[in-house]
Design a protein around this motif. Structure first.
Motif, PDB file in Angstrom:
ATOM      1  N   THR A   1      -7.300   1.010   2.562  1.00 16.91           N
ATOM      2  CA  THR A   1      -6.255   0.890   1.528  1.00 16.91           C
ATOM      3  C   THR A   1      -5.483  -0.410   1.684  1.00 16.91           C
ATOM      4  N   SER A   2      -5.237  -0.786   2.915  1.00 12.89           N
ATOM      5  CA  SER A   2      -4.544  -2.052   3.181  1.00 12.89           C
ATOM      6  C   SER A   2      -5.346  -3.232   2.634  1.00 12.89           C
ATOM      7  N   LEU A   3      -6.648  -3.227   2.860  1.00 11.98           N
ATOM      8  CA  LEU A   3      -7.499  -4.328   2.380  1.00 11.98           C
ATOM      9  C   LEU A   3      -7.559  -4.343   0.858  1.00 11.98           C
ATOM     10  N   LEU A   4      -7.588  -3.155   0.269  1.00  8.21           N
ATOM     11  CA  LEU A   4      -7.569  -3.050  -1.201  1.00  8.21           C
ATOM     12  C   LEU A   4      -6.254  -3.639  -1.738  1.00  8.21           C
ATOM     13  N   ALA A   5      -5.172  -3.352  -1.063  1.00  3.47           N
ATOM     14  CA  ALA A   5      -3.858  -3.895  -1.477  1.00  3.47           C
ATOM     15  C   ALA A   5      -3.813  -5.408  -1.312  1.00  3.47           C
ATOM     16  N   GLN A   6      -4.636  -5.930  -0.381  1.00  6.13           N
ATOM     17  CA  GLN A   6      -4.694  -7.385  -0.168  1.00  6.13           C
ATOM     18  C   GLN A   6      -5.732  -8.045  -1.082  1.00  6.13           C
ATOM     19  N   SER A   7      -6.083  -7.378  -2.145  1.00 10.20           N
ATOM     20  CA  SER A   7      -6.945  -7.928  -3.199  1.00 10.20           C
ATOM     21  C   SER A   7      -8.422  -8.052  -2.858  1.00 10.20           C
ATOM     22  N   TYR A   8      -8.873  -7.388  -1.813  1.00  7.45           N
ATOM     23  CA  TYR A   8     -10.324  -7.329  -1.612  1.00  7.45           C
ATOM     24  C   TYR A   8     -10.924  -6.473  -2.719  1.00  7.45           C
ATOM     25  N   GLU A   9     -12.117  -6.846  -3.180  1.00 10.98           N
ATOM     26  CA  GLU A   9     -12.861  -6.000  -4.105  1.00 10.98           C
ATOM     27  C   GLU A   9     -13.088  -4.657  -3.416  1.00 10.98           C
ATOM     28  N   PRO A  10     -13.090  -3.561  -4.171  1.00 11.89           N
ATOM     29  CA  PRO A  10     -13.218  -2.246  -3.523  1.00 11.89           C
ATOM     30  C   PRO A  10     -14.379  -2.144  -2.531  1.00 11.89           C
ATOM     31  N   VAL A  11     -15.555  -2.610  -2.904  1.00 10.86           N
ATOM     32  CA  VAL A  11     -16.680  -2.444  -1.968  1.00 10.86           C
ATOM     33  C   VAL A  11     -16.460  -3.278  -0.701  1.00 10.86           C
ATOM     34  N   ASN A  12     -15.859  -4.442  -0.840  1.00 11.62           N
ATOM     35  CA  ASN A  12     -15.601  -5.272   0.339  1.00 11.62           C
ATOM     36  C   ASN A  12     -14.479  -4.695   1.198  1.00 11.62           C
ATOM     37  N   ALA A  13     -13.477  -4.079   0.556  1.00  8.72           N
ATOM     38  CA  ALA A  13     -12.412  -3.408   1.322  1.00  8.72           C
ATOM     39  C   ALA A  13     -13.030  -2.299   2.175  1.00  8.72           C
ATOM     40  N   ALA A  14     -13.953  -1.558   1.581  1.00  9.04           N
ATOM     41  CA  ALA A  14     -14.591  -0.465   2.324  1.00  9.04           C
ATOM     42  C   ALA A  14     -15.421  -1.022   3.484  1.00  9.04           C
TER      43      ALA A  14
ATOM     44  N   PHE B   1       6.911   8.047  -8.346  1.00  4.64           N
ATOM     45  CA  PHE B   1       7.481   6.916  -7.592  1.00  4.64           C
ATOM     46  C   PHE B   1       7.729   5.776  -8.548  1.00  4.64           C
ATOM     47  N   GLU B   2       8.699   4.915  -8.158  1.00 12.70           N
ATOM     48  CA  GLU B   2       9.022   3.790  -9.030  1.00 12.70           C
ATOM     49  C   GLU B   2       8.567   2.458  -8.464  1.00 12.70           C
ATOM     50  N   ILE B   3       7.896   2.495  -7.328  1.00 11.01           N
ATOM     51  CA  ILE B   3       7.372   1.258  -6.747  1.00 11.01           C
ATOM     52  C   ILE B   3       6.086   0.861  -7.477  1.00 11.01           C
ATOM     53  N   GLU B   4       5.633  -0.393  -7.213  1.00  5.19           N
ATOM     54  CA  GLU B   4       4.398  -0.864  -7.853  1.00  5.19           C
ATOM     55  C   GLU B   4       3.403  -1.336  -6.798  1.00  5.19           C
ATOM     56  N   PRO B   5       2.785  -0.380  -6.094  1.00  4.43           N
ATOM     57  CA  PRO B   5       1.827  -0.771  -5.055  1.00  4.43           C
ATOM     58  C   PRO B   5       0.555  -1.360  -5.669  1.00  4.43           C
ATOM     59  N   GLN B   6      -0.189  -2.139  -4.859  1.00  2.89           N
ATOM     60  CA  GLN B   6      -1.479  -2.670  -5.336  1.00  2.89           C
ATOM     61  C   GLN B   6      -2.640  -1.744  -4.986  1.00  2.89           C
ATOM     62  N   ALA B   7      -2.389  -0.787  -4.074  1.00  2.00           N
ATOM     63  CA  ALA B   7      -3.430   0.187  -3.731  1.00  2.00           C
ATOM     64  C   ALA B   7      -2.767   1.470  -3.250  1.00  2.00           C
ATOM     65  N   ILE B   8      -3.463   2.565  -3.504  1.00  2.00           N
ATOM     66  CA  ILE B   8      -2.942   3.882  -3.103  1.00  2.00           C
ATOM     67  C   ILE B   8      -4.051   4.643  -2.376  1.00  2.00           C
TER      68      ILE B   8
ATOM     69  N   ALA C   1       0.848  -1.204   0.000  1.00  2.00           N
ATOM     70  CA  ALA C   1       0.000   0.000   0.000  1.00  2.00           C
ATOM     71  C   ALA C   1       0.877   1.245   0.000  1.00  2.00           C
ATOM     72  N   LEU C   2       0.455   2.231  -0.791  1.00  2.00           N
ATOM     73  CA  LEU C   2       1.147   3.523  -0.820  1.00  2.00           C
ATOM     74  C   LEU C   2       0.200   4.586  -0.272  1.00  2.00           C
ATOM     75  N   LEU C   3       0.653   5.299   0.750  1.00  2.00           N
ATOM     76  CA  LEU C   3      -0.148   6.361   1.349  1.00  2.00           C
ATOM     77  C   LEU C   3       0.482   7.703   1.013  1.00  2.00           C
TER      78      LEU C   3
END
Ligand SMILES: NC(=O)C1=CN([C@@H]2O[C@H](COP(=O)(O)OP(=O)(O)OC[C@H]3O[C@@H](n4cnc5c(N)ncnc54)[C@H](OP(=O)(O)O)[C@@H]3O)[C@@H](O)[C@H]2O)[C@@H](O)CC1
Ligand SMILES: Nc1ncnc2c1ncn2[C@@H]1O[C@H](COP(=O)(O)OP(=O)(O)O)[C@@H](O)[C@H]1O
Ligand SMILES: [Mg+2]
Length: 294
Positions: free
Chosen positions: A237-250, A103-110, A40-42
């Motif tokens: 954001t952490s849950l989104l980075a862990q591949s939860y669907e956006p609505v489920n992450a929320a 940035f040059e990193i490749e986060p899964q969620a921001i 995750a990138l904050l």
């Protein structure tokens, strides 16, 4: 079967209790490692408000993603490194505010917004970022206030981007309402127009995904404390980075966030609970889900 509730005859609301959460909760794979546990990138902070991004970053780590990076103005470098050594830090070229997000990193969620302020350079940086970003995104706080002043930028947001306004931020985005019913109708229209997931923070918090409303069941007035929204942003954001669907992450992020306050209340009371207590109790909140399955 979903737990439908008719809070208002004109709208179907799904009540998010433990049963609904367990349908969405993903157990940890015993073979996982930090490289596949999500990065995750904050993006946040400005002079005097670096605490907001510290809270979001720590909350993201404690919600389970494997790596967390904070992108802050230069003045935030030592603050984040010293207060949360587990977090890696990238800095803007400017000392006191964000002006150029690269940035040059490749986060899964921001996530973007906590504490960023509304300097013109920060507004331009947000615009440039939104034009090119393709990574799942959570938008909060001053990034929402900047969008409120530049509504044409809303069309740059990818479908199912999550926005997390408190009532004032929501009003800045959608305009005033005269009743609760009108607030929901306007928010649903807004969610559909831009294809966004709108987390209407409040007591309780509702998540709007087009026509569907999810009403959270956890939380209490102890959460009315500085930084508790910044923590929620980090958790989602952490849950989104862990591949939860956006609505489920929320939905899961909001549920766990509220549960921390319910767990801590007997020890802290309403008054002495602070945003760091949310972070401290995320583990116990998760354990209620783990133990519910046994
Ligand atoms: N340690 C740090 O670095 C921290 C940094 N932070 C950062 O500061 C920035 C500014 O954020 P902010 O939310 O404080 O300011 P702002 O958008 O003007 O909203 C305030 C006004 O909104 C209203 N309002 C709020 N909640 C409401 C509710 N539930 N129900 C009803 N109304 C409600 C209320 O308006 P009133 O009722 O007074 O008219 C209130 O006066 C932002 O970037 C954030 O991330 C903070 O997170 C704190 C910790
Ligand atoms: N009385 C309350 N009952 C339940 N939750 C609350 C209450 N007051 C605030 N909250 C929650 O606390 C959080 C506050 O977020 P926000 O206003 O963005 O705080 P900050 O910007 O200071 O981090 C939201 O998740 C909101 O739902
Ligand atoms: Mg906030």
């Amino acid at each position: 079967m979903c737990n439908f509730r008719q809070t208002n005859p004109t709208m179907n609301t799904i009540y998010i209790d433990q049963k609904e959460i367990l349908k969405r909760y993903k157990y940890i794979d015993k073979q996982t490692h930090k490289g596949i546990q999500g990065h995750a990138l904050l993006i946040g902070g400005s002079y005097g408000k670096i605490g907001s991004v510290c809270l979001s970053s720590k909350a993201a780590l404690k919600t389970g993603c494997g790596l967390v990076t904070a992108f802050v103005p230069k003045c935030g470098y030592e603050i984040v490194q010293i207060s949360i050594p587990e977090v890696t830090v990238l800095t803007d070229v400017q000392e006191k505010f964000i002006s150029n997000i690269t940035f040059e990193i490749e986060p899964q969620a921001i996530a973007i917004g906590p504490g960023i302020g509304q300097e013109l350079a920060t507004q331009n940086a947000l615009h440039e970022f939104l034009k090119t970003n393709t990574i799942p995104l959570v938008i909060d706080a001053d990034a929402l206030n900047i969008l409120s002043q530049n509504k044409s930028w809303l069309s740059l947001l990818a479908p199912k981007t999550i926005i997390t306004p408190h009532p004032k931020e929501l009003e800045r985005l959608i305009g005033k309402w005269n009743s609760e019913e009108e607030k929901f109708e306007k928010t649903k229209l807004f969610s559909k127009q831009y294809n966004l997931i709108v987390v209407m923070k409040g007591a309780p918090t509702h998540t709007i995904d087009g026509e569907t409303i999810y009403e959270n069941s956890t939380g209490n007035a102890a959460l009315a404390t500085a930084g508790s929204g910044d923590v929620l942003t980090g958790m989602i954001t952490s849950l989104l980075a862990q591949s939860y669907e956006p609505v489920n992450a929320a939905i899961l992020g909001i549920y766990l966030h509220g549960l921390t306050a319910d767990i801590a209340l007997p020890e802290t009371g309403y008054q002495s609970f602070i945003a760091s207590n949310v972070i401290e109790n995320i583990g116990k909140a998760y354990l209620t889900l783990e133990n519910a399955q046994k």
